[in-house]
Write an enzyme that holds these catalytic residues in place. Structure first.
Site, PDB file in Angstrom:
ATOM      1  N   ASP A 407    -143.239 -41.645  -1.184  1.00  0.00           N
ATOM      2  CA  ASP A 407    -143.621 -40.663  -2.187  1.00  0.00           C
ATOM      3  C   ASP A 407    -144.142 -39.424  -1.471  1.00  0.00           C
ATOM      4  O   ASP A 407    -144.355 -39.435  -0.263  1.00  0.00           O
ATOM      5  CB  ASP A 407    -144.662 -41.232  -3.158  1.00  0.00           C
ATOM      6  N   ASP A 667    -144.948 -48.208  -9.902  1.00  0.00           N
ATOM      7  CA  ASP A 667    -144.314 -48.446  -8.608  1.00  0.00           C
ATOM      8  C   ASP A 667    -144.202 -49.932  -8.282  1.00  0.00           C
ATOM      9  O   ASP A 667    -143.528 -50.302  -7.319  1.00  0.00           O
ATOM     10  CB  ASP A 667    -145.111 -47.761  -7.489  1.00  0.00           C
TER      11      ASP A 667
END
Length: 947
Positions: A407, A667
């Site tokens: 990320d 996630d």
């Protein structure tokens, strides 16, 4: 600049007034679609205002607070200048993770907000949709513990224990059972500590809910909420289910950190979605419940985690494969021994003793224990570096990772807004623009958002603006208005002049000035061009304007801002490349922002919108073309959770080992799906539970350091496995031939001690000095087996020469001044123990100095083995010192031969190709053509999709 260009300036509604247009943002599109779908229920929108509510919004109470001292506030912020804010900048997409959820029909969502559901309707829907709780799969801890006694190696150990018990060999029974229990205990403890993702998700859920039923506002247990319920949201409420806001003209700030990991509150309006476990920070509204239990976003995340976790770990597959092959070899050796014994009419007790001996040495009983200990010691070392390993096998996976899907916020960037060089119109100084922007900022510490913090911190670079700021008096302050997309402040200058200051979305600020008076064409054009340029480069920007007294509005300029890369990220990315690791950035930010970040970091600018993956119906690529597309992309922007999962899946199907970073519940599925799931600093409990490794330190450098350490740990494990397989093959070959040809064998007790010494000495390999490979490491099992077989054969030849030359009928080398069992025990122990010094080195055995722990342990075992031989322990007689010295010298010679063979095999590409079934010489011309055609096809695909 055209309206189309203006709409390309992509910004996020949850990030306050940085936005020029919301039309492009996927999060807004999601909200818009929710609004349109909710508009089918006219009764919901028309009567929402009639719902009885508690008065007093949290924001009103906030406004009653007195302004804090601006000097003190600025000093406090600047004292932390350069440190990352807690407020995240990346918009994490939470549109859903699983296409298989149960959709509630729209007619069931058309509930009258003023009356709610009736009791009868609630009962009917509860029967139809069930309770608002996630399904549980309770697995017995006893069953889970017993499963650690299942496996090829474990089965052989258990069979050996039963056989030893039948022979009343209780020492062997105790040793084998102790090893079995040790292996099972270590594995069970590690898995138990990792925790349950479902348990962590449940901790985020609400216990009670306030709903409207039969026209009454009542409080009920959260698990009794049903779809279509009208549920009250107010400050402090934890949403017990997913829903859609039905109150018009409302403004909520929702803390979604339990889901996304982002600490900055998201703004919600009429028609927007609210997810289960979100907390209302400010505002009041009512929502209609759209999903409950396993059908909520959190529930679907847990379900997808369950799907991802059903795959057996790579490391477990390797160990099981090794165990199965060794088991087959043991059976083959036993068949040879039994056949020879039956022809010689050997007694059944002797046959059983031979069987026990072959079984014990044929399968490395200590292999799981030593490998587990090596990883556990490595995990303890990583913990000192603020990397918490939750699953030991993750160390092996991390060592082989070829692609890291990272990320952006907090990992590649600082997770704080930073102001860049401002653009000012002619006649306006940067200090003037900065002063006006800071005047249009909250004076309350609690009311400061990431934007205001960035401006006030940056005053250190604008001393004139900072000095002037304290001389102005704030008369009125209007926080961000989601309609006008501006913050407005009315201030009084030191001269008593009344000034209106605004900052906000650049095009909306420009519109405010244009509505007051025409702007010169060159100023207008330059301003719009600058906004377009900043948008194309990925910068977020704020327009600034003011109005003095009764005069006209003045456009002052634009202040660009961005979450800057971490200082060490670019260097770390170069280091990652040198280690053979590819990094792909997956972010919820706009494509322009993602490209600018990648440009600054040198990551590559092949960044694409995640819609091209096709999950939202926007993709049309066939499977192989899509896989090429993902493989060659440098990253994806505007990703939803299911995009992350899909990227990991595609890369894994291509044969890559993939690591994924994440911090939120959204996630969790991709963290569980990845070969190595990495929860970054500040991750939610659910993300930590789903991850294999949890990092407490920020940034990419911590991950790269852990990767290098994991490769060192892998080197230790690999060298031990080669060593231990070679030992098993050595004794199978040697003892099998000894029994079959000479109808004799080493004493069973000495065989057990050989097995124990081999594993006890090498337990300390966990502390050995080991290099880390410059590229991702893999087991390469054909090569591993080839090396182990050759080393085992060399060892067997050395032992056979010892047996057949030192003990001749008329006097051999030892001339009968030694016991056969003692001498053979010493020779086998020495050569086997020293083999670890050969396999542990990356080059010649003298090129790497072993740790004092490993060298000391091996030397101690050698001394004990020597004492066994000298004093005749478990042997028929003692052996003189001269014979012992001769055995040591002979063993040193065997060790040197082993070192030469291993060095040749480890450095020979021809040996590697031979073991993997390839031709010894690669046809370069054919291979070059294949590589060229594959590269051209991928470039064509990439060009076609980017056009």
């Amino acid at each position: 600049m055209s309206s189309t260009e203006a709409k390309q300036y992509k910004e996020k509604p949850s990030k306050e007034y940085l936005h020029a247009s919301d039309g492009d943002d996927p999060a807004n599109n999601s909200a818009a679609s929710s609004s349109s779908s909710s508009s089918t229920s006219t009764s919901a929108s028309s009567s929402a205002a009639a719902v009885p509510r508690k008065a007093a919004a949290a924001s009103a109470a906030d406004d009653s607070d007195s302004d804090e001292d601006i000097d003190q506030l600025i000093d406090e912020l600047q004292s932390n200048y350069g440190e990352g804010d807690e407020s995240g900048e990346e918009e994490v997409r939470t549109d859903g993770v699983h296409a298989g959820q149960r959709v509630v029909p729209e007619k069931d969502l058309s509930t009258d907000p003023a009356y709610g559901l009736t009791s009868d309707e609630v009962a009917r829907r509860r029967k139809k949709y069930g309770l608002n709780q996630m399904a549980e799969e309770n697995e017995s801890l006893i069953v889970k513990f017993l499963m650690f006694f299942v496996g090829p190696i474990q089965f052989v150990m258990e069979a050996a224990a039963i056989l030893a018990a039948g022979l009343s060999d209780w020492v062997d029974v105790g040793v084998i059972c102790a090893l079995l229990l040790l292996n099972a205990s270590v594995g069970f403890i590690q898995e138990f500590q990792a925790g349950s993702i479902v348990d962590e998700l449940k901790k985020t859920l609400a216990n009670t809910a306030t709903v409207i039923r039969d026209g009454q506002l009542i409080e009920i247990p959260a698990n009794e909420v049903v779809p279509g319920e009208i549920l009250q949201l107010e400050s402090g409420t934890i949403a017990p289910a997913d829903g859609r806001i039905v109150t018009e003209d409302c403004f909520l700030q929702i803390d979604q950190s339990a889901i996304t990991g982002e600490s900055l509150a998201a703004e919600k309006h009429y028609g927007d979605e609210v997810f289960s476990s979100s907390t209302v920070k400010t505002g009041e509204a009512f929502m209609v419940v759209t999903a409950t239990g396993d059908n909520t976003f959190v529930g679907r995340a847990a379900a997808l985690v369950g799907q991802a976790s059903g795959v057996e770990g790579h490391f477990t597959e390797v160990l099981n494969g090794i165990g199965i092959i060794l088991l087959v070899l043991v059976i083959a050796t036993l068949l040879l021994v039994w056949t020879a014994c039956f022809y010689r009419t050997v007694g059944i007790v002797s046959i059983l003793r031979y069987t026990l001996g072959i079984t014990i040495i044929g399968v490395p009983v200590g292999l799981p224990a030593v490998v587990t200990t090596t990883m556990a010691v490595g995990a303890a070392y990583l913990a000192k570096k603020q990397a918490i390993v939750q699953k030991l096998s993750a160390i092996e996976s991390l060592a082989g990772v070829e692609i890291l899907c990272s990320d952006k916020t907090g990992t590649l960037t600082k997770n704080k807004l930073s102001l860049h060089e401002p653009y000012t119109v002619e006649g306006v100084s940067p200090d003037d623009l900065m002063l006006t922007a800071c005047l249009a900022a909250s004076r309350k510490k609690k009311g400061l958002d990431a934007i205001d913090k960035a401006f006030l911190k940056s005053l250190i670079e604008y001393p004139k603006a900072k000095d002037a700021l304290t001389k102005y008096k704030v008369l009125e302050f209007h926080p961000f208005d989601p309609v006008s997309k501006k913050v407005t402040a009315v201030v009084e200058s030191p001269e008593g002049e009344r000034i209106v200051c605004v900052k906000g979305a650049p095009l909306f600020v420009l519109k405010t000035v244009e509505e007051d008076h025409p702007i010169p064409e060159d100023v207008h054009e330059n301003y719009e061009n600058k906004v377009a340029e900043l948008a194309s480069r990925g910068f977020r920007a704020l327009g600034v304007a003011r109005k003095r007294g009764e005069g006209h509005w003045e456009i002052l300029g634009v202040m660009p801002c961005m979450d800057p890369p971490r200082d060490d990220t670019a260097q770390t990315i170069n280091e990652a490349r040198n280690l053979g690791l590819r990094i792909k950035m997956l972010t919820g930010d706009a494509v322009g922002i993602a490209k600018e970040t990648c440009r600054q970091l040198g990551l590559g600018t092949n960044i694409y919108n995640a819609e091209r993956l096709g999950l939202g119906g926007g993709g049309d690529m066939p499977g192989s073309e899509l896989a090429d597309f993902v493989e060659n992309a440098d990253g994806f922007a505007e990703v939803f959770p299911q995009h992350k999962y899909r990227v990991v899946e595609i890369l894994q199907n291509r044969g890559y080992l993939v690591a994924m970073t994440g911090d939120g519940v959204n996630d969790a599925p991709s963290l569980k799906k990845a070969d190595t799931g990495i929860a970054v600093e500040g991750a939610t409990d659910a993300a930590r539970s789903a991850a294999d490794i949890v990092f407490l330190a920020p940034g990419l450098s911590a991950i790269i350091d852990a990767l290098k350490t994991s490769r060192q740990i892998f080197h230790r494990m690999y060298s031990y496995v080669v060593y231990r397989i070679a030992l098993s093959l050595h004794l199978e070959i040697f003892l099998g031939l000894w029994i079959a040809i000479l109808n004799n064998s080493l004493d069973i007790n000495l065989i057990v001690f050989i097995a124990i010494f081999a594993d006890v000495a090498t337990l300390t390999i966990a502390y050995d000095n080991a290099p880390y490979a410059p590229e991702p490491v893999k087991w390469n099992l054909p090569r591993l087996w080839g090396m182990s077989i050759i080393l085992g054969i060399v060892l067997a030849i050395g032992s056979w020469i010892t047996l057949t030359t030192m003990f001749l009928p008329n006097g051999g080398i030892i001339q009968n001044f030694g016991a056969m069992n003692g001498v053979m025990f010493l020779q086998i122990s020495l050569t086997e123990n020293w083999l670890i010094f050969v396999t542990r080195a990356a080059g010649p055995f003298w090129s790497s100095i072993p740790s004092w722990q490993l060298a000391g342990a091996v030397f101690a075992v050698d001394i004990i083995a020597t004492m066994f031989t000298l004093f005749g322990w478990w042997s028929e007689n003692w052996t003189d010192i001269v014979s012992v010295v001769r055995v040591w010298i002979w063993s040193i010679g065997i060790f040197c031969v082993l070192g030469g063979f291993y060095y040749i095999m480890s450095t020979s590409q021809a040996f590697d190709r031979l073991m993997n079934g390839k031709s010894l010489k690669e046809k370069k011309s054919t291979r070059s053509v294949e590589d060229f055609m594959a590269a051209m096809q991928r470039v064509s695909t990439q060009h076609e999709k980017s056009s």
